[in-house]
Motif scaffolding. Structure first.
Motif, PDB file in Angstrom:
ATOM      1  N   ARG A 208     -10.713  -7.959  10.169  1.00  0.00           N
ATOM      2  CA  ARG A 208     -11.771  -6.794   9.450  1.00  0.00           C
ATOM      3  C   ARG A 208     -13.067  -7.282   9.547  1.00  0.00           C
ATOM      4  NH1 ARG A 208      -8.214  -5.442   3.949  1.00  0.00           N
ATOM      5  NH2 ARG A 208      -6.243  -5.094   4.934  1.00  0.00           N
ATOM      6  N   PHE A 261      -2.250   2.792  -2.243  1.00  0.00           N
ATOM      7  CA  PHE A 261      -2.406   2.659  -0.834  1.00  0.00           C
ATOM      8  C   PHE A 261      -2.014   3.934  -0.499  1.00  0.00           C
ATOM      9  CE2 PHE A 261      -1.133  -1.639  -2.225  1.00  0.00           C
ATOM     10  CZ  PHE A 261      -2.283  -2.482  -1.609  1.00  0.00           C
ATOM     11  N   GLY A 299       4.709  -0.620  -2.147  1.00  0.00           N
ATOM     12  CA  GLY A 299       4.762   0.595  -2.837  1.00  0.00           C
ATOM     13  C   GLY A 299       6.160   1.342  -2.064  1.00  0.00           C
ATOM     14  N   PHE A 321       5.884  -3.489   1.783  1.00  0.00           N
ATOM     15  CA  PHE A 321       5.004  -4.561   1.237  1.00  0.00           C
ATOM     16  C   PHE A 321       4.142  -5.353   2.302  1.00  0.00           C
ATOM     17  CE2 PHE A 321       8.907  -6.792   1.664  1.00  0.00           C
ATOM     18  CZ  PHE A 321       8.642  -8.024   2.299  1.00  0.00           C
TER      19      PHE A 321
HETATM   20  N1  PHE Z   1      -1.679  -2.908   4.522  1.00  0.00           N
HETATM   21  C1  PHE Z   1      -2.037  -2.965   3.238  1.00  0.00           C
HETATM   22  C2  PHE Z   1      -3.285  -3.967   3.229  1.00  0.00           C
HETATM   23  O1  PHE Z   1      -3.409  -4.630   4.193  1.00  0.00           O
HETATM   24  C3  PHE Z   1      -1.096  -3.914   2.304  1.00  0.00           C
HETATM   25  C4  PHE Z   1       0.288  -3.164   2.193  1.00  0.00           C
HETATM   26  C5  PHE Z   1       1.197  -3.156   3.094  1.00  0.00           C
HETATM   27  C6  PHE Z   1       0.286  -2.239   1.135  1.00  0.00           C
HETATM   28  C7  PHE Z   1       2.359  -2.405   2.643  1.00  0.00           C
HETATM   29  C8  PHE Z   1       1.358  -1.564   0.899  1.00  0.00           C
HETATM   30  C9  PHE Z   1       2.470  -1.437   1.675  1.00  0.00           C
HETATM   31  O2  PHE Z   1      -4.058  -4.141   2.050  1.00  0.00           O
END
Ligand code: PHE
Length: 364
Positions: A208, A261, A299, A321
């Motif tokens: 990022r 999310f 989630g 997750f």
């Molecule tokens: N991809 C999200 C992040 O980088 C994390 C996430 C993954 C949230 C899977 C919900 C489910 O912040």
């Protein structure tokens, strides 16, 4: 020269010289002195002609005998000196096998890799497989199919690095390419590849546009995805709770907070009890006195995402997750500065300062 007496003189001079010789160099000098072109023996042999004719044969014979003797003795001495030198060398090089070992630095996994393997092992124990995806990802997998269209504000939260080349994606569309901002694109990639039911964890590097003391432009995540029939939120809570307990080696209190999310609904964030103070230190530098540590986002997978994965969301559902592996490593191995993970200096880790239990023992 050349008579009986001369031969005896040469012999006793030679014997005396030989006794004092203890190295090859002086032995070579001696060989030159006696048997060389201008050596004592050679000269004596040359001067034989000056002797009366009747003495010549006898003197010649004796000189020849002496020459053979000298040659033999020089050779014998050479062997003796060599033996002695070898012995001396052996003595000086002798290895004392009873000495204690010097020890050596041993290699080890990077704490983040160690963490990745530990969590992967816990998850494979729960029946999950490991899936990997590309770090150079398509915009489609990283954003669009995760319910994050171009206009979505969530794109700002995960601003990243784009490549100048566009590629034609599997869906026929022209796609921009970027460094993936999370491991979530592996969700749809895995669904398309393996179908349902499915249990995978996807570890890897993500990128990022961040760079400050607590954010690095590159960090590591582990995604988890379970797709099956009638999956409830309770299964997610149980799974992630067990994983945290197994990783930290004890039962930790946890709490789930409502979150958002675009690719999960409902979404939650998991906080675990502070591994440093357990909520008992109002000035704790790890939890800042809150007693809680935010460790994962999660989630129930959004129906649109399941559909993008080629699976019917009317039949299947599931959960996902995402865990930050760098943060997990820092918490478990008590590393207090994120930047230490990216510099090559291992002294911090070798000094034992990173070992929480050792530090506790010291302060007792
Ligand atoms: N991809 C999200 C992040 O980088 C994390 C996430 C993954 C949230 C899977 C919900 C489910 O912040």
């Amino acid at each position: 020269m050349g008579n009986y007496k001369d031969v005896e003189d040469i012999r006793s001079a030679f014997e005396a010289d030989l006794k004092s010789i203890d190295n090859i160099k002086s032995l070579d000098e001696m060989r030159v002195k006696y048997a060389g072109k201008k050596g004592v023996l050679t000269l004596a042999l040359k001067s034989l002609g000056k002797l009366p004719a009747d003495e010549r044969p006898q003197a010649g014979q004796e000189l020849n005998i002496l020459r053979d003797e000298i040659e033999r003795e020089l050779e014998a001495k050479k062997i003796a000196i060599n033996n002695l030198e070898n012995e001396r060398k052996e003595l000086s090089e002798k290895i004392d096998v009873t000495l204690p070992a010097r020890g050596r630095d041993c290699g080890a996994f990077h704490p983040v890799m160690q963490t990745m393997y530990e969590i992967a092992e816990i998850m494979t124990g729960l029946g999950y497989s490991i899936a990997l995806g590309p770090e150079k990802e398509e915009e489609f997998y990283n954003f669009e199919c995760l319910n994050i269209p171009a206009w979505h504000p969530a794109r700002d939260m995960q601003d990243t690095f784009y490549f100048p080349d566009n590629i034609e994606s599997d869906n026929g569309k022209i796609n921009r390419t970027l460094l993936r901002t999370h491991t979530s694109p592996v969700q749809v990639r895995s669904m398309l590849k393996y179908g349902a039911p499915l249990r995978v964890v996807c570890p890897g590097k993500v990128y990022r546009r961040d760079n400050d003391p607590t954010h690095s432009p590159m960090f590591n995540q582990m995604e988890g995805l379970l797709i099956d029939k009638d999956v409830s939120f309770a299964v997610l809570k149980g799974t992630i709770g067990e994983m945290m307990n197994a990783f930290f080696g004890r039962n930790l209190k946890n709490r789930f907070r409502a979150s958002y999310f675009p690719f999960t609904e409902p979404s939650m964030e998991l906080d675990i009890e502070c591994v440093e103070c357990g909520g008992h230190d109002a000035h704790c530098r790890i939890c800042k006195g809150t007693g809680w540590l935010e460790v994962a986002g999660m989630g129930m997978v959004h129906p649109n995402v399941i559909r993008a994965g080629g699976i019917d969301p009317e039949i299947y559902n599931g959960f996902a997750f995402g865990i930050g592996l760098d943060r997990m490593a820092m918490l478990k191995y008590n590393i207090n500065d994120l930047r230490l993970l990216f510099d090559g200096n291992v002294s911090y880790f070798l000094s034992g300062r990173s070992n929480r239990s050792e530090r506790r023992a010291e302060s007792c």
